[in-house]
Design a protein around this motif. Structure first.
Motif: not given
Length: 375
Positions: A121-126, A132-153
């Motif tokens: 998702v984040f390594i091309n500009d299609s 996908a970025k827009l959908l992440y932005k709309v949805s993830q701001s509404k989550a109560d907790k988000i776990f990441f598996q690495n600091e880069d992400d």
């Protein structure tokens, strides 16, 4: 014991929930929660029920971009949350994180998401990536907790303002069951065996692995062996086809092992685990499992992958998209003595014990559930 609240756990395959989240489900049940597993039905759905979970089928077009199908998936999520009335939902895999979150919030359900790598998702500009970025932005701001598996992400998510920093946290991948994956030294029989476990996608570096295998087989003959294990012909634009795989096997470059529920049996026999991925990984499960079994690792200096290797100590990091760099690192592994490879493997085990024990991950989830329930 906690009160018997309902927890929904979702993924884009039942296979994933059973193979990667089995002990999380068991721990939730042991802690007094009623667990509802939501995923497309496959041969692992009944295994989830055997664990004690209630299974609910949902249609998810994993790699597709058809908006009609995705809207239908969102509506199915909505109906499932409305029917089962869970206190919390734990979402895994991209579409579940997006549509599961939106549907849960409409039903007043607390949401804990797991971003296990951001894929391509984040390594091309299609247009697909932008959507996908827009959908992440709309949805993830509404989550109560988000776990990441690495600091880069995590940093990338925050850079793109996809979620507020205070709801984000870090996990050591999906962890590894150290009682199942135990130290298993490879046999000292004069053959150096390499194994790559992944979905057979070119983005995972399969093409580079095959090219390196071709070169090193020409140099060392039967003294080296290259194995592949994982789903072939999957629904993904980067997928290796069954015909391509058959051609490589016929050429004598690689052995294709199919798929397995007992990957530890295959890992035990090899000298080194390889994953030359240039995909944005979370932390690859195959590398954690191999490390726990005392195998040296050769992987790319890439997001998620580099977390598993102390370069030169328990394996080697190679350059992204470079067959030459991969071949050089594999050749270093071949030229080692058997004892030197075993020592690298022992260092892998120590690293996994220290940083990636699955118990750390499960406890983080139990604590996060307690945390969001009092919000």
């Amino acid at each position: 014991m906690r009160t018997s609240k309902i927890i929904i756990i979702t993924s884009n395959t039942s296979w994933y929930l059973y193979n990667f989240r089995k002990n999380t489900i068991l721990s939730l049940i042991e802690s007094g929660y009623q667990v509802v597993a939501v995923a497309p039905k496959d041969e692992y759905s009944s295994k989830l029920e055997e664990l004690g979970a209630i299974f609910v089928h949902i249609n998810i077009d994993q790699g597709g971009t058809n908006p009609v199908k995705d809207i239908a998936t969102f509506y199915e999520f909505y109906k499932i949350y409305r029917k089962h009335k869970p206190s919390v939902t734990l979402n895994f895999t991209p579409k579940n994180n997006i549509y599961g979150t939106l549907a849960a919030k409409l039903n007043g359900v607390k949401v804990i998401n797991n971003i296990a790598g951001l894929g391509m998702v984040f390594i091309n500009d299609s247009m697909t990536a932008k959507l996908a970025k827009l959908l992440y932005k709309v949805s993830q701001s509404k989550a109560d907790k988000i776990f990441f598996q690495n600091e880069d992400d995590r940093a990338l998510f925050l850079e793109h303002k996809l979620a507020p920093v205070e709801i984000t946290d870090r996990l050591p991948g999906s962890g590894v069951d150290l009682t199942r994956f135990t130290l298993q030294p490879a046999p000292d029989d004069g053959v150096v065996r390499f194994l790559l476990i992944a979905r057979m996608l070119y983005d995972k570096g399969i093409g580079h692995y095959v090219e390196s295998a071709r070169e090193l087989k020409a140099k060392y003959g039967d003294k080296v062996e290259f194995q592949l294990l994982g789903f072939v012909g999957v629904n993904n634009p980067s997928a290796v086809t069954e015909d391509e795989m058959q051609a490589w096997v016929a050429e004598g470059i690689v052995n294709y092992l199919g798929v397995s529920d007992c990957v530890e049996k295959d890992i035990a026999k090899v000298d080194c685990m390889v994953l030359p991925s240039f995909y944005r990984e979370g932390v690859p499960k195959s590398l954690l499992e191999a490390g726990a079994m005392g195998k040296p690792i050769v992987t790319t200096d890439n997001v998620g992958c580099r977390e598993t290797v102390d370069d030169g100590i328990n394996g080697y990091l190679c350059d992204l998209r470079s067959t030459q760099s991969l071949t050089e690192k594999l050749d270093l592994m071949i030229q080692m003595t058997h004892e030197q490879r075993l020592e690298m493997g022992r260092q892998s085990r120590l690293k996994i014990e220290r940083d990636f024990d699955e118990k750390i991950v499960i406890q983080k989830y139990l604590d996060a559930i307690d945390e969001v329930l009092v919000k």
